[in-house]
Design a protein around this motif. Structure first.
Motif, mmCIF file in Angstrom:
data_model
loop_
_atom_site.group_PDB
_atom_site.id
_atom_site.type_symbol
_atom_site.label_atom_id
_atom_site.label_comp_id
_atom_site.label_asym_id
_atom_site.label_seq_id
_atom_site.Cartn_x
_atom_site.Cartn_y
_atom_site.Cartn_z
ATOM 1 N N SER A 4 0.897 -1.108 0.188
ATOM 2 C CA SER A 4 -0.340 0.107 0.059
ATOM 3 C C SER A 4 0.518 1.191 0.221
ATOM 4 N N THR A 71 3.998 -0.447 8.971
ATOM 5 C CA THR A 71 3.848 -0.242 7.301
ATOM 6 C C THR A 71 5.348 0.273 6.895
ATOM 7 N N LEU A 78 0.471 -2.866 4.890
ATOM 8 C CA LEU A 78 -0.780 -3.601 4.174
ATOM 9 C C LEU A 78 -0.449 -3.444 2.947
ATOM 10 N N GLN A 148 -7.816 -5.739 0.333
ATOM 11 C CA GLN A 148 -6.695 -4.495 0.757
ATOM 12 C C GLN A 148 -6.651 -5.498 2.619
ATOM 13 N N PHE A 150 -4.610 -6.795 5.916
ATOM 14 C CA PHE A 150 -3.615 -5.800 6.617
ATOM 15 C C PHE A 150 -3.348 -7.395 8.058
ATOM 16 N N GLN A 154 -2.097 -3.680 13.361
ATOM 17 C CA GLN A 154 -2.392 -2.667 12.386
ATOM 18 C C GLN A 154 -3.044 -1.914 13.063
ATOM 19 N N PRO A 174 -7.149 0.372 7.974
ATOM 20 C CA PRO A 174 -7.650 -0.488 6.660
ATOM 21 C C PRO A 174 -7.751 0.181 5.483
#
Length: 176
Positions: A4, A71, A78, A148, A150, A154, A174
């Protein structure tokens, strides 16, 4: 599949034919993102004790399993998945199901620009899911799925894009 960190669009846009996934990685799912990056030769083959040598990894390997996901790290961001596929026109009048053989840990899911799965409902370690997509699928035409995924560590908050702007060290939610 793409981190991401490199995706500027939201799930609604990614799940349309207009979105062009330039520079994305091939992935066969379900999988571990590290294994997919090794398979497509983005990363060299590495053993667990060599994990810290993966480009971009900056945390101590001894603490890997006990620290929250960062991240900004290549294997902890993600991940966004995208797949284009056809559904035969012969399915008209039938119920069409979308099956996932394993999602880890949470996910937002879009099909043809419509969100069909929300992170609050799609949660669990390598859980399987089925979605009735009869109303979202295009029969006899191209369809585009975006997922998506994760980790449970997170943070969850309702951001509107997949990347967005964050302060150093702030977790992506998210939607961000």
């Amino acid at each position: 599949m793409q981190t991401s960190l490199k995706v500027e669009a939201n799930g609604e846009a990614i799940s349309t034919a207009k979105f062009v996934p330039n520079g994305w990685h091939h992935a066969t799912v379900p999988h571990h993102r590290g294994a997919a990056l090794v398979k497509d030769k983005t990363l060299p083959i590495f053993l667990q004790h060599e994990f810290a040598a993966v480009p971009g990894v900056t945390y101590p390997i001894a603490e890997f399993s006990s620290i929250p996901d960062d991240t900004r790290q290549p294997l902890c961001s993600l991940m966004v998945y995208r797949n284009a596929f056809l559904v035969p026109a012969a399915y008209r009048g039938k119920t069409v199901w979308l099956n996932f053989k394993g999602i880890n840990y949470r996910a937002n899911i879009w099909l043809n620009g419509k969100q069909i799965g929300l992170f609050s409902d799609v949660a669990g370690a390598w859980r399987t899911y089925e979605f009735n997509v009869t109303d979202a699928v295009k029969l006899g035409a191209g369809n585009v799925l975006a997922v998506q995924a994760f980790a449970p560590t997170q943070l969850i908050s309702p951001f509107t894009s997949l990347t967005g702007t964050r302060a150093a060290g702030q977790k992506y939610g998210p939607m961000g």
